[in-house]
Motif scaffolding. Structure first.
Motif, PDB file in Angstrom:
ATOM      1  N   CYS A  26      40.307  40.522  28.156  1.00  0.00           N
ATOM      2  CA  CYS A  26      39.831  41.845  29.151  1.00  0.00           C
ATOM      3  C   CYS A  26      41.319  42.503  29.256  1.00  0.00           C
ATOM      4  N   HIS A  27      40.738  43.776  28.322  1.00  0.00           N
ATOM      5  CA  HIS A  27      41.497  44.822  27.893  1.00  0.00           C
ATOM      6  C   HIS A  27      42.454  45.218  29.270  1.00  0.00           C
ATOM      7  N   CYS A  28      41.296  45.464  30.521  1.00  0.00           N
ATOM      8  CA  CYS A  28      41.045  46.753  31.356  1.00  0.00           C
ATOM      9  C   CYS A  28      43.081  47.133  32.574  1.00  0.00           C
ATOM     10  N   HIS A  29      43.060  47.536  32.661  1.00  0.00           N
ATOM     11  CA  HIS A  29      44.584  48.399  33.215  1.00  0.00           C
ATOM     12  C   HIS A  29      44.550  46.929  34.746  1.00  0.00           C
ATOM     13  N   VAL A  30      43.324  46.530  35.260  1.00  0.00           N
ATOM     14  CA  VAL A  30      44.161  45.437  36.346  1.00  0.00           C
ATOM     15  C   VAL A  30      44.560  44.311  35.564  1.00  0.00           C
ATOM     16  N   CYS A  31      43.860  43.746  34.615  1.00  0.00           N
ATOM     17  CA  CYS A  31      44.243  42.854  33.965  1.00  0.00           C
ATOM     18  C   CYS A  31      45.848  43.282  33.420  1.00  0.00           C
ATOM     19  N   GLN A  32      46.197  43.930  32.453  1.00  0.00           N
ATOM     20  CA  GLN A  32      46.722  44.495  32.143  1.00  0.00           C
ATOM     21  C   GLN A  32      47.772  44.070  33.204  1.00  0.00           C
ATOM     22  N   ARG A  33      47.894  44.593  34.230  1.00  0.00           N
ATOM     23  CA  ARG A  33      48.854  44.768  35.278  1.00  0.00           C
ATOM     24  C   ARG A  33      48.865  43.630  36.121  1.00  0.00           C
ATOM     25  N   TRP A  34      47.772  42.916  36.434  1.00  0.00           N
ATOM     26  CA  TRP A  34      48.242  41.387  36.711  1.00  0.00           C
ATOM     27  C   TRP A  34      49.208  40.723  35.813  1.00  0.00           C
ATOM     28  N   GLY A  74      50.870  28.297  44.886  1.00  0.00           N
ATOM     29  CA  GLY A  74      51.795  27.962  45.981  1.00  0.00           C
ATOM     30  C   GLY A  74      53.026  28.678  45.915  1.00  0.00           C
ATOM     31  N   THR A  75      54.256  27.034  44.993  1.00  0.00           N
ATOM     32  CA  THR A  75      55.174  27.579  44.764  1.00  0.00           C
ATOM     33  C   THR A  75      55.802  28.948  43.360  1.00  0.00           C
ATOM     34  N   CYS A  76      54.878  28.235  42.518  1.00  0.00           N
ATOM     35  CA  CYS A  76      55.465  29.761  41.258  1.00  0.00           C
ATOM     36  C   CYS A  76      54.623  31.099  41.159  1.00  0.00           C
ATOM     37  N   HIS A  77      53.672  30.800  41.891  1.00  0.00           N
ATOM     38  CA  HIS A  77      52.104  31.804  42.392  1.00  0.00           C
ATOM     39  C   HIS A  77      52.072  32.316  40.679  1.00  0.00           C
ATOM     40  N   ALA A  78      51.669  31.349  39.882  1.00  0.00           N
ATOM     41  CA  ALA A  78      51.039  31.656  38.523  1.00  0.00           C
ATOM     42  C   ALA A  78      49.431  31.673  39.120  1.00  0.00           C
ATOM     43  N   ARG A  79      49.017  33.115  38.561  1.00  0.00           N
ATOM     44  CA  ARG A  79      47.061  32.830  38.439  1.00  0.00           C
ATOM     45  C   ARG A  79      46.719  32.239  38.092  1.00  0.00           C
ATOM     46  N   ILE A  80      45.724  30.579  38.683  1.00  0.00           N
ATOM     47  CA  ILE A  80      45.405  29.909  38.008  1.00  0.00           C
ATOM     48  C   ILE A  80      43.788  30.306  38.009  1.00  0.00           C
ATOM     49  N   TYR A  81      42.982  30.412  38.975  1.00  0.00           N
ATOM     50  CA  TYR A  81      41.341  30.831  38.641  1.00  0.00           C
ATOM     51  C   TYR A  81      41.038  32.170  39.514  1.00  0.00           C
ATOM     52  N   ASN A  82      40.092  32.285  39.813  1.00  0.00           N
ATOM     53  CA  ASN A  82      39.229  33.183  40.521  1.00  0.00           C
ATOM     54  C   ASN A  82      37.521  33.247  40.334  1.00  0.00           C
ATOM     55  N   THR A  83      36.746  33.125  41.814  1.00  0.00           N
ATOM     56  CA  THR A  83      35.805  33.579  41.803  1.00  0.00           C
ATOM     57  C   THR A  83      35.434  35.028  42.256  1.00  0.00           C
ATOM     58  N   ASN A  84      34.186  35.291  42.268  1.00  0.00           N
ATOM     59  CA  ASN A  84      33.160  37.026  43.084  1.00  0.00           C
ATOM     60  C   ASN A  84      32.258  36.403  43.290  1.00  0.00           C
ATOM     61  N   THR A  85      31.610  37.600  43.958  1.00  0.00           N
ATOM     62  CA  THR A  85      30.530  37.419  44.557  1.00  0.00           C
ATOM     63  C   THR A  85      29.736  38.204  43.386  1.00  0.00           C
ATOM     64  N   ARG A  86      29.584  38.772  42.660  1.00  0.00           N
ATOM     65  CA  ARG A  86      28.738  38.708  41.164  1.00  0.00           C
ATOM     66  C   ARG A  86      28.517  37.299  40.514  1.00  0.00           C
ATOM     67  N   ARG A  87      29.788  36.416  40.520  1.00  0.00           N
ATOM     68  CA  ARG A  87      29.162  36.142  39.908  1.00  0.00           C
ATOM     69  C   ARG A  87      29.104  34.515  40.497  1.00  0.00           C
ATOM     70  N   PRO A  88      27.342  33.834  41.630  1.00  0.00           N
ATOM     71  CA  PRO A  88      27.881  32.671  42.350  1.00  0.00           C
ATOM     72  C   PRO A  88      27.809  31.602  41.287  1.00  0.00           C
ATOM     73  N   GLY A  89      28.697  30.343  41.635  1.00  0.00           N
ATOM     74  CA  GLY A  89      29.661  29.143  41.109  1.00  0.00           C
ATOM     75  C   GLY A  89      30.159  29.653  39.739  1.00  0.00           C
ATOM     76  N   VAL A  90      30.238  30.425  39.558  1.00  0.00           N
ATOM     77  CA  VAL A  90      31.247  30.727  38.117  1.00  0.00           C
ATOM     78  C   VAL A  90      32.469  30.775  38.819  1.00  0.00           C
ATOM     79  N   SER A  91      34.011  29.768  37.985  1.00  0.00           N
ATOM     80  CA  SER A  91      35.300  30.381  38.342  1.00  0.00           C
ATOM     81  C   SER A  91      35.617  30.948  36.662  1.00  0.00           C
ATOM     82  N   VAL A  92      36.392  32.183  36.868  1.00  0.00           N
ATOM     83  CA  VAL A  92      37.271  32.726  36.095  1.00  0.00           C
ATOM     84  C   VAL A  92      38.752  32.289  35.670  1.00  0.00           C
ATOM     85  N   VAL A  93      38.652  31.145  34.825  1.00  0.00           N
ATOM     86  CA  VAL A  93      40.304  30.482  34.761  1.00  0.00           C
ATOM     87  C   VAL A  93      40.968  31.065  33.846  1.00  0.00           C
TER      88      VAL A  93
END
Length: 143
Positions: A26-34, A74-93
């Motif tokens: 994903c090349h969006c600006h949000v992902c670039q900033r994350w 919670g220690t190093c603050h690396a982002r591991i995954y997310n879920t969102n309400t547009r894709r129930p049951g799917v994790s974005v690792v």
């Protein structure tokens, strides 16, 4: 079983699948900033196949069309995954957290209208200038 974890090793996870998942950039600006990088490399994984152990911190972000729940170490603050309400049951690792990330196959690129101009999007690989229709991205990831 596929395994991964955060930068410091405090959070580890397992994905109950036999082979590395196919991933997309994903090349969006949000992902670039994350990420602080040119793109974010992500894998879609069934939420019930992902097991995480360790100190996970949760952050909920609500926009006009969805709520995204981010999970960080919670220690190093690396982002591991997310879920969102547009894709129930799917994790974005975050695919860079996989133990064998060097073996991944990036099979699609999204939000290419915002890609860094020095990043070459390979010819013949499915790509979209903005968000693709969800079924098109799933088709690219499972082809």
């Amino acid at each position: 079983m596929i395994k991964g974890g955060c930068r410091c090793g405090a959070c580890r996870y397992e994905i109950a699948i036999d082979e590395l998942p196919r991933v997309y950039a994903c090349h969006c600006h949000v992902c670039q900033r994350w990420t602080g990088g040119a793109f974010s490399l992500q894998a879609l994984v069934a939420e019930d196949r992902l097991t995480v152990a360790g100190p996970v911190v949760v952050q909920e972000i609500t926009t006009e069309d969805r709520t995204s729940v981010q999970r960080f170490c919670g220690t190093c603050h690396a982002r591991i995954y997310n879920t969102n309400t547009r894709r129930p049951g799917v994790s974005v690792v975050r695919a860079g957290t996989l133990d064998r990330s060097e073996d991944l196959d990036c099979v699609a690129h999204i939000f290419t209208a915002y890609h860094q101009r020095w990043v070459a999007i390979p010819a013949g690989v499915p790509s979209w200038p903005e968000a693709p229709p969800p079924e098109d991205l799933v088709r690219a990831l499972t082809a």
